[in-house]
Scaffold this motif. Structure first.
Motif, mmCIF file in Angstrom:
data_model
loop_
_atom_site.group_PDB
_atom_site.id
_atom_site.type_symbol
_atom_site.label_atom_id
_atom_site.label_comp_id
_atom_site.label_asym_id
_atom_site.label_seq_id
_atom_site.Cartn_x
_atom_site.Cartn_y
_atom_site.Cartn_z
ATOM 1 N N ILE A 31 0.788 -1.241 0.020
ATOM 2 C CA ILE A 31 0.151 -0.002 -0.015
ATOM 3 C C ILE A 31 0.817 1.351 0.002
ATOM 4 N N ILE A 32 0.221 2.375 -0.527
ATOM 5 C CA ILE A 32 0.961 3.647 -0.227
ATOM 6 C C ILE A 32 -0.136 4.486 0.378
ATOM 7 N N ILE A 33 0.267 5.417 1.323
ATOM 8 C CA ILE A 33 -0.568 6.484 1.936
ATOM 9 C C ILE A 33 -0.281 7.565 1.297
ATOM 10 N N ASP A 34 -1.303 8.214 0.872
ATOM 11 C CA ASP A 34 -0.943 9.771 0.294
ATOM 12 C C ASP A 34 -1.599 10.756 1.418
ATOM 13 N N THR A 35 -0.807 11.653 1.791
ATOM 14 C CA THR A 35 -1.530 12.340 3.080
ATOM 15 C C THR A 35 -1.013 13.721 3.318
ATOM 16 N N ASP A 36 -1.693 14.729 3.845
ATOM 17 C CA ASP A 36 -1.240 16.086 4.066
ATOM 18 C C ASP A 36 -1.071 16.316 5.449
ATOM 19 N N GLY A 37 -0.483 15.182 6.215
ATOM 20 C CA GLY A 37 0.200 15.232 7.522
ATOM 21 C C GLY A 37 -0.495 15.856 8.591
ATOM 22 N N GLY A 38 -1.829 15.876 8.884
ATOM 23 C CA GLY A 38 -2.363 16.292 9.987
ATOM 24 C C GLY A 38 -2.692 15.256 11.211
ATOM 25 N N VAL A 39 -3.620 15.502 12.075
ATOM 26 C CA VAL A 39 -3.421 14.760 13.299
ATOM 27 C C VAL A 39 -4.138 13.479 13.017
ATOM 28 N N ASP A 40 -5.434 13.365 12.253
ATOM 29 C CA ASP A 40 -6.113 12.297 12.332
ATOM 30 C C ASP A 40 -4.989 11.270 10.960
ATOM 31 N N ASP A 41 -4.399 12.259 10.221
ATOM 32 C CA ASP A 41 -3.502 11.265 9.396
ATOM 33 C C ASP A 41 -2.573 10.718 10.054
ATOM 34 N N ALA A 51 -9.775 20.037 21.147
ATOM 35 C CA ALA A 51 -10.618 21.176 21.659
ATOM 36 C C ALA A 51 -11.212 21.859 20.547
ATOM 37 N N PHE A 52 -10.680 21.939 19.603
ATOM 38 C CA PHE A 52 -11.605 22.652 18.401
ATOM 39 C C PHE A 52 -12.977 21.941 18.235
ATOM 40 N N TYR A 53 -13.203 20.815 18.430
ATOM 41 C CA TYR A 53 -14.567 20.207 18.293
ATOM 42 C C TYR A 53 -15.234 20.526 19.473
ATOM 43 N N ARG A 54 -14.646 20.586 20.714
ATOM 44 C CA ARG A 54 -15.265 20.838 21.719
ATOM 45 C C ARG A 54 -16.021 22.152 21.832
ATOM 46 N N ASP A 55 -15.175 23.112 21.394
ATOM 47 C CA ASP A 55 -15.508 24.813 21.343
ATOM 48 C C ASP A 55 -16.528 25.137 20.252
ATOM 49 N N ASN A 56 -16.382 24.220 19.229
ATOM 50 C CA ASN A 56 -17.435 24.328 18.047
ATOM 51 C C ASN A 56 -18.355 23.513 17.979
ATOM 52 N N GLU A 57 -18.177 22.393 18.434
ATOM 53 C CA GLU A 57 -19.442 21.712 18.220
ATOM 54 C C GLU A 57 -19.768 20.762 19.414
ATOM 55 N N GLY A 58 -19.256 21.216 20.491
ATOM 56 C CA GLY A 58 -19.838 20.591 21.838
ATOM 57 C C GLY A 58 -19.426 19.326 22.016
ATOM 58 N N PHE A 59 -18.575 18.665 21.328
ATOM 59 C CA PHE A 59 -17.882 17.324 21.561
ATOM 60 C C PHE A 59 -16.795 17.326 21.856
ATOM 61 N N TYR A 60 -16.216 16.934 23.109
ATOM 62 C CA TYR A 60 -14.767 17.023 23.440
ATOM 63 C C TYR A 60 -14.232 15.684 22.921
ATOM 64 N N GLY A 61 -13.622 15.659 21.649
ATOM 65 C CA GLY A 61 -13.145 14.456 21.053
ATOM 66 C C GLY A 61 -12.931 14.887 19.574
ATOM 67 N N CYS A 62 -12.709 13.644 18.736
ATOM 68 C CA CYS A 62 -12.534 14.094 17.348
ATOM 69 C C CYS A 62 -13.299 12.987 16.635
ATOM 70 N N TYR A 63 -13.238 13.126 15.357
ATOM 71 C CA TYR A 63 -13.898 12.280 14.380
ATOM 72 C C TYR A 63 -12.571 11.335 13.724
ATOM 73 N N LEU A 64 -12.740 10.038 13.700
ATOM 74 C CA LEU A 64 -11.643 9.595 13.000
ATOM 75 C C LEU A 64 -11.528 9.089 11.458
ATOM 76 N N HIS A 65 -11.655 10.358 10.748
ATOM 77 C CA HIS A 65 -11.841 10.382 9.361
ATOM 78 C C HIS A 65 -10.603 9.414 8.752
ATOM 79 N N ASP A 66 -9.293 9.913 8.814
ATOM 80 C CA ASP A 66 -8.339 9.176 8.255
ATOM 81 C C ASP A 66 -8.113 7.732 8.695
ATOM 82 N N PRO A 67 -7.979 7.794 9.942
ATOM 83 C CA PRO A 67 -8.042 6.273 10.492
ATOM 84 C C PRO A 67 -9.114 5.201 10.048
#
Length: 328
Positions: A11-21, A244-260
Motif C-alpha cells: 500500500i501507499i498512503i497519500d497524506t497531508d500530514g494532520g492529526v488524524d492522518d 479542543a476545536f470540536y469541543r469549542d465548535n461542536e460541543g463534543f470533546y473529542g474528534c472524528y476518526l476520518h483518516d484512521p
C-alpha cells in the motif's frame, strides 16, 4: 469490494500530514496485513514541507522495522490557491508539539534529523503502480492533487492500480468546510473530479461514515494512563488542540476518526456497507465548490453514467474502534 490477496499487500498512503492522518499512519505501520511501501505527501492540512516532517515524526515515534519511503509532492492545488486547516490541527499541523516538555525540562519532541526522500511523490506513485499493479492499494487521506497529477502525467500507468480508498466527500450528509463540501474535496475539487473520471476502482470513505466514528478526549487520556508508551503519549499530545476545536465548535470533546477509518476500510472492508454510485465533484459552483454529487436515482439504464465509486454509507463503529486500539 477488494480482491482477495496474499498478505502483506503493498500500500501507499497519500497524506497531508494532520492529526488524524498521524493516527492513520500509526495503524498502517503496525498492521501486519500491509507492506507500507511509501508515504507520499502534499499540501492540505498544512504546507507540504511541514506535512512531510509530520510523517517523519510519526515514523520516528513508531520505530517500524522497515520504515517506508517518505516523498514530497504537490505544494498547492491544481488550479486554486492553497487552503489549510492549521486552525484545527495546530500551527504545525500536529497539535503544536513544541509545547510539550519532559519532566526534566527537555523537549519531548526534539527536532528531527531525518529528511524526506529526494524522489518526488508523483514519481513514487507511478513507479509503484507500474511495479505492483492490481496488488497495490493507495489510501488517500488528503486532497487528491498528487494522484490527479500522477494521472495527468501517465494515465495508463496509474490505471494499473488495484484500488484507491479515498477519505473525502459526503453523499447523504452536509459538508464540514462548507454546507456542501468536505475539506479534502473543497481544497482541490479539480483534482477530485479527475480521480472520479480515472477508471480506477474507488472507495469513498466520506463524512457519512467518518462522523459515525468518534473518539472522546476521555478515552484518549484513559488509554494513555492504562497503556503508557511513547505512542500513547504522542496520541494524547497531538490530539489536544484538534479535540479542543470540536469541543469549542461542536460541543463534543473529542474528534472524528476520518483518516484512521480509511485505513480501517483498507484492512477490513467489511467494516462498512457501500453503495455503488456515479459521482461527480462540483468544480465551478459559487456555493457548492467541492461538493461530491452522487447520482442515487433509481435508473434502469446506467450505460450513460455507470457507477464509478463505492461510497461507504454505514460503519460498524464498535468493531472499527476495536481495530484502532489493537493497532495503536
Amino acid at each position: 469490494m477488494v480482491n482477495a490477496q496474499s498478505y502483506p499487500r503493498p500500500i501507499i498512503i497519500d497524506t497531508d500530514g494532520g492529526v488524524d492522518d498521524a493516527l492513520a499512519i500509526i495503524m498502517a505501520l503496525n498492521c501486519d496485513r500491509f507492506d507500507l511501501k511509501a508515504v507520499t505527501v502534499l499540501a492540505g492540512n498544512i504546507d507540504v514541507h511541514q506535512a512531510a516532517n509530520n510523517v517523519l515524526r510519526v515514523i520516528d515515534i513508531v520505530q517500524p522495522k522497515h520504515p517506508p519511503l517518505v516523498a514530497k509532492g504537490c505544494e498547492k492545488p491544481l488550479l486554486r490557491p492553497p487552503f489549510n486547516a492549521a486552525g484545527i490541527h495546530g500551527a504545525d499541523g500536529l497539535g503544536e508539539l513544541h509545547r510539550f516538555k519532559n519532566a526534566d525540562g527537555t523537549e519531548r519532541y526534539p527536532q528531527l534529523t531525518v529528511q524526506p526522500s529526494s524522489e518526488n511523490a508523483i514519481e513514487v506513485l507511478l513507479k509503484a503502480a507500474e511495479e505492483y499493479g492490481k496488488d497495490l492499494t493507495i489510501v488517500a487521506l488528503g486532497p487528491l492533487t498528487n494522484i490527479a497529477t500522477a494521472l495527468q502525467t501517465n494515465r495508463n500507468t496509474m490505471q494499473k492500480v488495484g484500488r484507491i480508498i479515498i477519505m473525502g466527500g459526503a453523499v447523504t450528509v452536509p459538508g464540514n468546510i462548507s454546507a456542501a463540501a468536505e475539506f479534502n474535496f473543497f481544497v482541490d475539487p479539480d483534482a477530485a473530479q479527475i480521480v472520479m473520471e480515472s477508471g480506477i476502482p474507488l472507495t469513498l470513505v466520506g463524512l457519512d461514515v467518518a462522523m459515525k466514528a468518534p473518539l472522546s478526549r476521555q478515552a484518549v487520556e484513559e488509554y494513555a494512563k492504562q497503556h503508557p508508551s511513547v505512542v500513547s503519549q504522542f496520541i494524547a499530545d497531538c490530539t489536544e488542540i484538534y479535540m479542543a476545536f470540536y469541543r469549542d465548535n461542536e460541543g463534543f470533546y473529542g474528534c472524528y476518526l476520518h483518516d484512521p477509518l480509511a485505513v480501517g476500510v483498507a484492512i477490513d472492508p467489511s467494516l462498512v456497507s457501500t453503495e455503488s454510485v456515479y459521482m461527480v465533484v462540483e468544480t465551478e459552483g459559487k456555493f457548492t465548490s467541492g461538493m461530491s454529487l452522487a447520482d442515487r436515482r433509481d435508473r434502469r439504464d446506467e450505460t450513460a453514467a455507470p457507477p464509478n465509486v463505492d461510497a461507504c454509507l454505514d460503519v460498524d463503529a464498535d468493531r472499527f474502534l476495536k481495530l484502532l486500539y489493537e493497532l495503536i
